[in-house]
Write a protein that holds these residues in place. Structure first.
Motif, PDB file in Angstrom:
ATOM      1  N   ASP B 879       0.822  -1.213   0.000  1.00  0.00           N
ATOM      2  CA  ASP B 879       0.000   0.000   0.000  1.00  0.00           C
ATOM      3  C   ASP B 879       0.862   1.272   0.000  1.00  0.00           C
ATOM      4  OD1 ASP B 879      -2.145  -1.684  -0.037  1.00  0.00           O
ATOM      5  OD2 ASP B 879      -2.457  -1.603   2.125  1.00  0.00           O
ATOM      6  N   GLY B 880       0.607   2.088   0.990  1.00  0.00           N
ATOM      7  CA  GLY B 880       1.380   3.332   1.060  1.00  0.00           C
ATOM      8  C   GLY B 880       0.877   4.397   0.112  1.00  0.00           C
ATOM      9  N   GLY B 881      -0.386   4.241  -0.319  1.00  0.00           N
ATOM     10  CA  GLY B 881      -0.891   5.164  -1.321  1.00  0.00           C
ATOM     11  C   GLY B 881      -1.554   6.389  -0.743  1.00  0.00           C
ATOM     12  N   GLY B 882      -2.149   7.155  -1.669  1.00  0.00           N
ATOM     13  CA  GLY B 882      -2.825   8.373  -1.274  1.00  0.00           C
ATOM     14  C   GLY B 882      -4.264   8.115  -0.864  1.00  0.00           C
ATOM     15  N   PHE B 883      -5.034   7.479  -1.779  1.00  0.00           N
ATOM     16  CA  PHE B 883      -6.446   7.207  -1.509  1.00  0.00           C
ATOM     17  C   PHE B 883      -6.749   5.756  -1.843  1.00  0.00           C
ATOM     18  CE2 PHE B 883      -6.074  11.686  -2.185  1.00  0.00           C
ATOM     19  CZ  PHE B 883      -7.007  12.280  -1.337  1.00  0.00           C
ATOM     20  N   ASP B 884      -7.740   5.225  -1.145  1.00  0.00           N
ATOM     21  CA  ASP B 884      -8.123   3.834  -1.444  1.00  0.00           C
ATOM     22  C   ASP B 884      -9.595   3.645  -1.100  1.00  0.00           C
ATOM     23  OD1 ASP B 884      -8.331   1.080  -1.746  1.00  0.00           O
ATOM     24  OD2 ASP B 884      -7.458   0.670   0.235  1.00  0.00           O
ATOM     25  N   CYS B 897      -9.700  15.282  -5.675  1.00  0.00           N
ATOM     26  CA  CYS B 897      -8.642  15.146  -4.681  1.00  0.00           C
ATOM     27  C   CYS B 897      -7.281  15.212  -5.349  1.00  0.00           C
ATOM     28  CB  CYS B 897      -8.792  13.824  -3.932  1.00  0.00           C
ATOM     29  SG  CYS B 897     -10.267  13.809  -2.876  1.00  0.00           S
ATOM     30  N   LEU B 898      -6.292  15.474  -4.534  1.00  0.00           N
ATOM     31  CA  LEU B 898      -4.926  15.569  -5.032  1.00  0.00           C
ATOM     32  C   LEU B 898      -4.055  14.607  -4.244  1.00  0.00           C
ATOM     33  CD1 LEU B 898      -2.576  16.979  -6.588  1.00  0.00           C
ATOM     34  CD2 LEU B 898      -2.500  18.644  -4.712  1.00  0.00           C
ATOM     35  N   SER B 899      -3.251  13.863  -4.991  1.00  0.00           N
ATOM     36  CA  SER B 899      -2.326  12.938  -4.346  1.00  0.00           C
ATOM     37  C   SER B 899      -0.955  13.147  -4.939  1.00  0.00           C
ATOM     38  CB  SER B 899      -2.814  11.501  -4.583  1.00  0.00           C
ATOM     39  OG  SER B 899      -1.807  10.589  -4.251  1.00  0.00           O
ATOM     40  N   TYR B 900       0.044  13.232  -4.099  1.00  0.00           N
ATOM     41  CA  TYR B 900       1.379  13.357  -4.667  1.00  0.00           C
ATOM     42  C   TYR B 900       2.435  12.751  -3.746  1.00  0.00           C
ATOM     43  CZ  TYR B 900       1.504  17.629  -1.766  1.00  0.00           C
ATOM     44  OH  TYR B 900       1.427  18.518  -0.723  1.00  0.00           O
ATOM     45  N   GLU B 901       3.398  12.189  -4.412  1.00  0.00           N
ATOM     46  CA  GLU B 901       4.614  11.706  -3.755  1.00  0.00           C
ATOM     47  C   GLU B 901       4.349  10.738  -2.616  1.00  0.00           C
ATOM     48  OE1 GLU B 901       6.551  15.379  -2.861  1.00  0.00           O
ATOM     49  OE2 GLU B 901       7.074  15.723  -4.950  1.00  0.00           O
ATOM     50  N   ASN B 902       3.406   9.863  -2.849  1.00  0.00           N
ATOM     51  CA  ASN B 902       3.207   8.783  -1.890  1.00  0.00           C
ATOM     52  C   ASN B 902       4.014   7.565  -2.326  1.00  0.00           C
ATOM     53  OD1 ASN B 902       1.023   9.887  -0.058  1.00  0.00           O
ATOM     54  ND2 ASN B 902       0.131  10.242  -2.085  1.00  0.00           N
ATOM     55  N   HIS B 903       4.310   6.709  -1.369  1.00  0.00           N
ATOM     56  CA  HIS B 903       5.043   5.483  -1.720  1.00  0.00           C
ATOM     57  C   HIS B 903       4.247   4.584  -2.652  1.00  0.00           C
ATOM     58  CE1 HIS B 903       8.611   4.658   1.219  1.00  0.00           C
ATOM     59  NE2 HIS B 903       8.872   5.571   0.297  1.00  0.00           N
ATOM     60  N   GLY B 904       2.964   4.481  -2.362  1.00  0.00           N
ATOM     61  CA  GLY B 904       2.116   3.629  -3.186  1.00  0.00           C
ATOM     62  C   GLY B 904       1.422   4.442  -4.259  1.00  0.00           C
ATOM     63  N   PRO B 905       0.430   3.858  -4.889  1.00  0.00           N
ATOM     64  CA  PRO B 905      -0.270   4.566  -5.945  1.00  0.00           C
ATOM     65  C   PRO B 905      -1.101   5.729  -5.399  1.00  0.00           C
ATOM     66  CG  PRO B 905      -1.355   2.487  -5.475  1.00  0.00           C
ATOM     67  CD  PRO B 905      -0.093   2.503  -4.674  1.00  0.00           C
ATOM     68  N   ILE B 929       0.241  13.015  -8.774  1.00  0.00           N
ATOM     69  CA  ILE B 929       1.517  13.513  -9.286  1.00  0.00           C
ATOM     70  C   ILE B 929       2.653  12.766  -8.608  1.00  0.00           C
ATOM     71  CG2 ILE B 929       3.001  15.539  -9.575  1.00  0.00           C
ATOM     72  CD1 ILE B 929       0.432  17.252  -9.208  1.00  0.00           C
ATOM     73  N   ASN B 930       3.423  12.097  -9.410  1.00  0.00           N
ATOM     74  CA  ASN B 930       4.630  11.427  -8.910  1.00  0.00           C
ATOM     75  C   ASN B 930       4.378  10.529  -7.706  1.00  0.00           C
ATOM     76  OD1 ASN B 930       6.321  12.462 -10.882  1.00  0.00           O
ATOM     77  ND2 ASN B 930       6.650  14.366  -9.726  1.00  0.00           N
ATOM     78  N   ASP B 931       3.292   9.794  -7.762  1.00  0.00           N
ATOM     79  CA  ASP B 931       3.088   8.769  -6.733  1.00  0.00           C
ATOM     80  C   ASP B 931       3.900   7.536  -7.121  1.00  0.00           C
ATOM     81  OD1 ASP B 931       1.358   9.984  -4.813  1.00  0.00           O
ATOM     82  OD2 ASP B 931      -0.237   9.977  -6.328  1.00  0.00           O
ATOM     83  N   GLY B 932       3.755   6.452  -6.345  1.00  0.00           N
ATOM     84  CA  GLY B 932       4.532   5.254  -6.637  1.00  0.00           C
ATOM     85  C   GLY B 932       6.010   5.445  -6.390  1.00  0.00           C
TER      86      GLY B 932
END
Lengths: 180, 1102
Positions: B879-884, B897-905, B929-932
């Motif tokens: 995991d390690g993502g922004g939203f799930d 929503c905005l997700s960025y620079e998380n380890h997961g998706p 932006i730049n997740d994963g």
């Protein structure tokens, strides 16, 4: 050692412990207070299920520490009566060497009561005043209308009579027992 | 040193006169000779035993205030014409003095007036022992030498004499009035049916038709008639016959038997000697009150009716067992006597088989632990304790002077209702309840006229010890009262409960009371609840009373001068109770007064059950200040309390406010009882007062903990301990939890403007766990900053309905809140929620070891995440993502929503093994932006992941996934990804992704070897996952599509091979020449309220 038996051993020896404390302090009141402290320590220690081989020695050690602490504290507050660690060592040694004397305390107490009942009026009064009412020699002298020296002599005699009486009774009882 | 000198030295030493020089000499002498050492030991032993001997050798002294029933003698004066019964009337100062012979010279009696005849002849002096008559025409007055006055009515017949102990008047006809003046002498009047012995008392005795009418003008007298002792008090006139008191149904219609039961506080630890402050007057017998006293010593031959053995069977009370193991007891055998707090029932010597011949007086009132109530030890020390019955008796006697009150008490210390009271009688008559019943039955047998009229209960400390005991307390208490009412045939029997003291906290108790505060609160709550529910019952509060302190308890032990075994063992047993557990004497008396008052209100009425929680008082505020005073009443800021424990003695009602002084810091926590809560209109509010928020530094419990709804928490800073308490679960900052078996849903929770950090568990935890799905409704968490907590920032959880028709929680909104640096890796998590929103929230830098997602939901229905930002989530595991949107979600949405620079998706739609149906969820208009970022590999933008029960009919649309930074280690997953992970699913799971689609999204990539699309669903068809109308863009790198294990270098190649992005044979994908996406430099938005103006939203497909 299981808790009750350790405590029980302690209880069996309580007169010896008290005697030891009296020897170290020569103050009945203090000795009794310290005896209670020692009891609390014994109870607390007994809970830890520790293994104590020689209960008498163990309890004496606890008692000595308490006495030392007591004198340390008291010397900070007020000029203290003399307490000598080296004398305490010899007293400790005396108790360690003569443990058989410390057995059969209940029997001994019974004999002491019998002996006490035979003590004559004035002597008994004196012993009672000194040991039970905790009167000083001067107070005893005042209350009996005696000189202090007379009190000392009489007290000494009374102690001797009682001590001898008890020892004879103990001896006889032990001999009877060994003949049975 | 010769022997003589040595003896002198030894004597000086024994006398306490030895100087330092003497001691040195003594030491030398001892060292030199073993026989002197031996002698020393002997004399020390002599000294020790002599110090104790006199206490043992002295004749036993009956305690001055402790009359003992003496063997009764038949009257020597009994007239054959009259059935002789002896009425012994003795003053209460009594027996001690009676044992001292007095020498009033009867012969010196003077005749003040009237005519005395002996054998028909007038006499001028009263002959000792001879019957005389008073002339028929006038009364006669006599005066004793000591001044006592005797007046005989005309025609009376009497004799005056003295025996060993007393002056006696033998009254055989007529009547006499007596005023005895000398306190040190004993005086008795005896008649064919009455003997009067008194002192300092003014009274009269009249013989009429074989009855003795005793009237007391001052003082009190004891009457012994039939087999019962009575007291006739000042102002009373009572009639006695050979059988006992003659009851006039008009003047004494009631004989009320009151049962007192419980554990050690009912037994009573208010020590009369030291703390009770009982006045001499109060120590006297209470008129018209009788106590049922044990009158037998333990007997080693018969059955044990008191259940003492059982303590050992349960592994407790080893002292009782060790001491009493061979002791069994005679069938309960007691008598009624006039009640006084100290009254001894029986006495024993060598009670405990330990050698010391002590003298013990036991208050037979309380057989369970008789020796702690009244004991006189070898040393002369007496212990005289009493319980609440003392004041109850006084209150009832005062209110009903013509009623006879019978007291039976059974209160063995340390017993739990869930244990030794053995309500189900599994121990076949050996449990405490059975013993109590037997005890009461015997009491009733001894006084058949008595009717059970009250049950007083002070118990529960031992049930608070264990969680399950405490939990069952309500049902056990209900059962107890039902049993008592049934067994004593009194269905409406008034029951009065005294609550246990709230101060019995875990912290106070250390390891002894592991149930702790919660157990105690549960017991207290149950006591109130049961009192309300059973009808004809009341509960009295005790929280304002004082407990004996640990120091007091210790001192009590030390003050006992002679350390005989009983005391020692007492201490040993009490040692574990050195902590405050017992009410002090004032406390015991106040409880008694309150119980008495409560009983008086219940007596003779039929009080219906109250609605639980019924409380009519108006709401109020309770103020707290770090500078407050717990002795105050907390009613205003100036009268603020200091410690939260004060709340534990308060019955909060809807509308109450708990106000913490502005900017101040408090230690501890606030825990509401399960039933405590308000309503949406009248909530109970905990809030900081003023602009600067107050801080609660919690210990090893939540800062605020509740079960009910109707609670609002505002303007506070809550700080916890990040270390999980030893042997406990992680602690959350705010915790609402219910496992209500009825499935009740509590309504209305507000948590606003609260910072909650450093707790070992969650920051805010709202949850339930029960098949019936209890839960919470109407929850708003707003402007909460939950950071640096050991688990999740803000979480709701609950049990899933297998059919997914019902959910534990409803209408949950979390808004404008921050969840950062929480260590589960999750910021805000919703589970078991139907209808809710997480909006304008920011979750950042949540770092979990094995997983976690910044914002996510599972087992939810119609929950929306909107305008939220997730960034910086880190995890070493999955995991390690922004939203799930996770397994069990139905019709949930993530949007804007905005997700960025998380380890997961950035956004994942996922299931889990054995999850319920996961269906109809949408992720739309979101940016990644730049997740994963995880080095070990992760997916990037948006995707479906199945590894359990499968996903159906879910959509990801109008979103933008950008990767424009190099990726260190790349996974095969892409910006738009579909992943099926095998090996984890449950047997029943049919892992699948079906009817899901990516529509109208943009995937833009400038990083090498990062797929725009990845799909590892084996043999996937477009029915399973459909890609439609998406835009795939790259800049500076080659495009890459990975599908079914194959890599495609162009969209067309992928399209043609898989049938994706194709409708009616034509491509649905956007043209390949779409412009690159320019990510603004300031894309790291941290304020969700600013998302509306974030320029990249303009690039989203419409």
């Amino acid at each position: 050692m299981e808790q009750p038996s350790l405590v029980q051993r302690f209880l069996e020896e309580r007169d010896a412990v008290l005697g030891f404390l009296i020897a170290l302090t020569r103050d009945f009141q203090v000795a009794e207070e310290l005896f209670q402290e020692v009891s609390l320590v014994v109870i607390a220690e007994a809970r830890k299920e520790i293994d104590v081989q020689n209960v008498s020695a163990w309890v004496r050690e606890i008692a000595r520490r308490r006495v030392s602490e007591f004198y340390r504290k008291r010397s900070r507050q007020a000029p203290t009566t003399p307490y000598s660690e080296s004398l305490a060592d010899v007293i400790d040694q005396s108790f360690a060497e003569n443990e058989e004397l410390l057995e059969q305390q209940q029997t001994r107490m019974r004999f002491l009561l019998e002996c006490l009942s035979k003590l004559t009026g004035r002597s008994r009064e004196l012993v009672q005043g000194f040991y039970h009412r905790r009167q000083s020699l001067q107070q005893l002298a005042n209350s009996m209308g005696w000189q202090v020296d007379s009190v000392k002599v009489a007290l000494s005699r009374a102690r001797k009579v009682l001590g001898d009486c008890v020892r004879v009774k103990m001896q006889t009882a032990n001999e009877e027992q060994s003949h049975e | 040193m010769n022997d003589t000198n040595y003896q002198i030295l030894l004597d000086r030493w024994r006398n306490g006169e030895a100087t330092a020089e003497d001691l040195a000499e003594l030491e030398a002498a001892l060292r030199a000779a073993p026989e002197r050492r031996r002698q020393l030991v002997a004399v020390c032993l002599d000294d020790a035993q002599l110090a104790k001997a006199f206490a043992l050798a002295e004749p036993r002294i009956v305690p001055a205030a402790n009359p003992v029933p003496q063997p009764r003698r038949r009257s020597r004066w009994a007239m054959p014409a009259v059935v002789a019964a002896t009425l012994l009337i003795a003053s209460f100062a009594g027996l001690y003095w009676m044992l001292r012979p007095t020498r009033t010279e009867v012969s010196l009696t003077t005749i003040e007036s009237g005519q005395i005849l002996v054998e028909g002849k007038v006499t001028q002096r009263v002959p000792e022992g001879k019957t005389f008559e008073v002339a028929a025409n006038a009364p006669a007055q006599l005066r004793l030498q000591d001044g006592s006055e005797l007046e005989f009515s005309a025609g009376s017949q009497a004799a005056l004499s003295r025996d060993q102990q007393q002056v006696r008047v033998d009254l055989t006809r007529g009547s006499g009035s007596f005023r005895v003046v000398r306190a040190a002498e004993s005086f008795a009047v005896k008649t064919p049916v009455a003997q009067v012995t008194t002192l300092g008392t003014e009274f009269s005795v009249k013989l009429l038709n074989g009855e003795a009418i005793v009237s007391v003008r001052s003082g009190k007298v004891r009457v012994d008639a039939g087999s019962v002792n009575y007291v006739v008090a000042q102002g009373q006139e009572r009639t006695f016959t050979a059988e006992g008191e003659k009851i006039n149904p008009e003047t004494a219609p009631e004989h009320l038997l009151l049962i007192f039961a419980g554990q050690s506080n009912m037994e009573g630890k208010g020590t009369a000697n030291t703390a009770s402050k009982l006045t001499e007057k109060e120590k006297a017998t209470i008129p018209n009150v009788k106590g049922f006293y044990c009158n037998a010593l333990p007997d080693k031959s018969k059955a044990d009716p008191w259940g003492l053995k059982l303590y050992d069977q349960k592994g407790k009370f080893w002292f009782n067992w060790a001491t009493w193991k061979d002791a069994t007891f005679p069938a309960v055998n007691g008598t009624w006597q006039d009640y006084a707090y100290w009254k001894g029932g029986w006495k024993g010597t060598e009670q405990y088989d330990h050698g010391d011949k002590g003298e013990f007086w036991y208050l037979g009132l309380n057989p369970g632990e008789p020796w702690s109530n009244a004991a006189k030890f070898t040393s002369g020390e007496t212990v005289q304790e009493y319980g609440p019955e003392y004041e109850v008796a006084r209150a009832v006697a005062a209110a009903h002077p013509k009623v006879t009150i019978y007291i039976v008490k059974y209160a063995p210390g340390g017993t739990a209702l869930a244990d030794q009271w053995d309500l189900n009688d599994t121990w076949k008559g050996y449990g405490a309840y059975a013993a109590m019943k037997q005890w009461v039955d015997c009491a009733l047998a001894a006084e058949p006229k008595a009717k059970v009229a009250g049950f007083f209960w002070l118990q529960g400390e031992s049930d608070a010890v264990k969680g399950d005991y405490a939990k069952d307390y309500e049902s056990n208490l209900t059962e107890l009262f039902a049993k008592v009412r049934k067994d004593f045939n009194a269905p409406k029997l008034p029951v009065v409960i005294a609550k246990i003291h709230p101060g019995h906290t875990e912290r106070n108790y250390g390891t002894v009371w592991s149930g702790g505060k919660k157990g105690i609160d549960a017991v207290r709550a149950a006591q109130a609840k049961v009192a309300a529910a059973v009808g004809n019952a009341d509960v009295v509060e005790t929280s304002d009373l004082k407990l004996l302190t640990k120091e007091w308890n210790q001192k009590k032990g030390k003050d006992r001068k002679t350390f005989n075994d009983a005391v020692l063992v007492d201490l040993m047993e009490k040692d574990k109770y050195l902590a405050p557990v017992h009410f002090d004497a004032d406390g015991i008396r106040t409880i008694g007064k309150r119980m008495g008052e409560a009983w008086l209100k219940l007596h003779g009425k039929d009080t219906p059950p109250k609605k639980v929680g019924e409380n009519t008082r108006s709401s109020r505020a309770y103020y707290f200040s770090a500078k407050g005073n717990d002795e105050s009443d907390g009613s205003t800021p100036a009268r603020a309390w200091r410690s939260f424990d004060k709340l534990r003695g308060v019955d909060l009602v809807a509308g109450d406010e708990i106000v913490l002084a502005e900017g101040e810091e408090f230690k501890g926590g606030i825990a509401f009882l399960p039933d405590v809560g308000g309503t949406a209109a009248k909530p109970i509010v905990i809030r900081g007062g003023g602009k600067r928020r107050a801080t609660i530094i919690a210990d090893d419990s939540p800062a605020i903990e509740a079960t009910s709804g109707g609670i609002e928490i505002r303007d506070l800073i809550l700080k916890g301990n990040p270390v999980v308490p030893e042997g406990k679960k992680p602690v959350s900052g705010i915790r609402f939890y219910t496992d209500d078996a009825t499935g009740k849903r509590h309504s209305h929770i507000r948590i606003e403007r609260v910072e909650v950090s450093n707790f070992s568990g969650d920051g805010v935890s709202i949850g339930s766990w029960h098949d019936k799905q209890p839960g919470y409704d109407d929850v708003i968490v707003s402007e909460v900053n939950a950071h640096d907590n050991g688990a999740t920032g803000i979480t709701l959880f609950g049990k899933r309905d297998p059919e997914q028709k019902t959910y534990p929680h409803r209408k949950v909104t979390i808004r404008d809140s921050v969840a950062s640096k929480n260590k589960s890796g999750s910021g805000i998590v919703l589970g078991g929620v139907q209808g809710g929103a997480v909006e304008y929230c920011f979750a950042s830098e949540n770092i979990g070891k094995s997983g976690g997602v910044a914002l996510w939901a599972y087992d939810c229905n119609k929950v929306t995440f909107r305008h939220c930002i997730a960034c910086g989530t880190r995890t070493e595991g999955k995991d390690g993502g922004g939203f799930d949107l996770d397994g069990g979600c139905i019709e949930c949405v993530v949007e804007h929503c905005l997700s960025y620079e998380n380890h997961g998706p950035g956004y994942m739609h996922c299931d889990y093994p054995k999850a319920g149906v996961t269906k109809g969820n949408i992720i739309r208009s979101c940016i990644s932006i730049n997740d994963g970022r995880r080095e070990k590999g992760a997916a990037f933008g948006f995707g479906f992941v199945a590894w359990g029960a499968g996903l159906d009919e879910c959509t990801i649309e109008k979103c933008l996934a950008v990767v424009n930074e190099p990726v260190a280690k790349k996974p095969p997953e892409g910006l738009l990804f579909v992943s099926l992970i095998t090996g984890f699913a449950d047997k029943a799971d049919k892992t699948h992704i079906r009817g899901c689609s990516f529509r109208n999204n943009i995937a833009f990539n400038t990083a090498k070897d990062v797929p725009l699309v990845s799909n590892n669903l084996p043999a996937a068809t477009v029915e399973d996952v459909r890609f439609e109308s998406n835009s795939y863009r790259v800049k500076g790198v080659e495009p890459l599509f990975v599908d079914g294990g194959k890599r495609y270098a162009t969209g067309d190649a992928w399209r043609q091979a898989t049938g994706q992005e194709t409708r009616d044979g034509k491509s649905t994908a956007a043209p390949v020449d779409q412009p690159a996406i320019t990510v603004p430099a300031e894309y790291r938005v941290r304020d969700p309220r600013k998302l509306d103006t974030f320029s990249l939203y303009d690039a989203l497909p419409r």
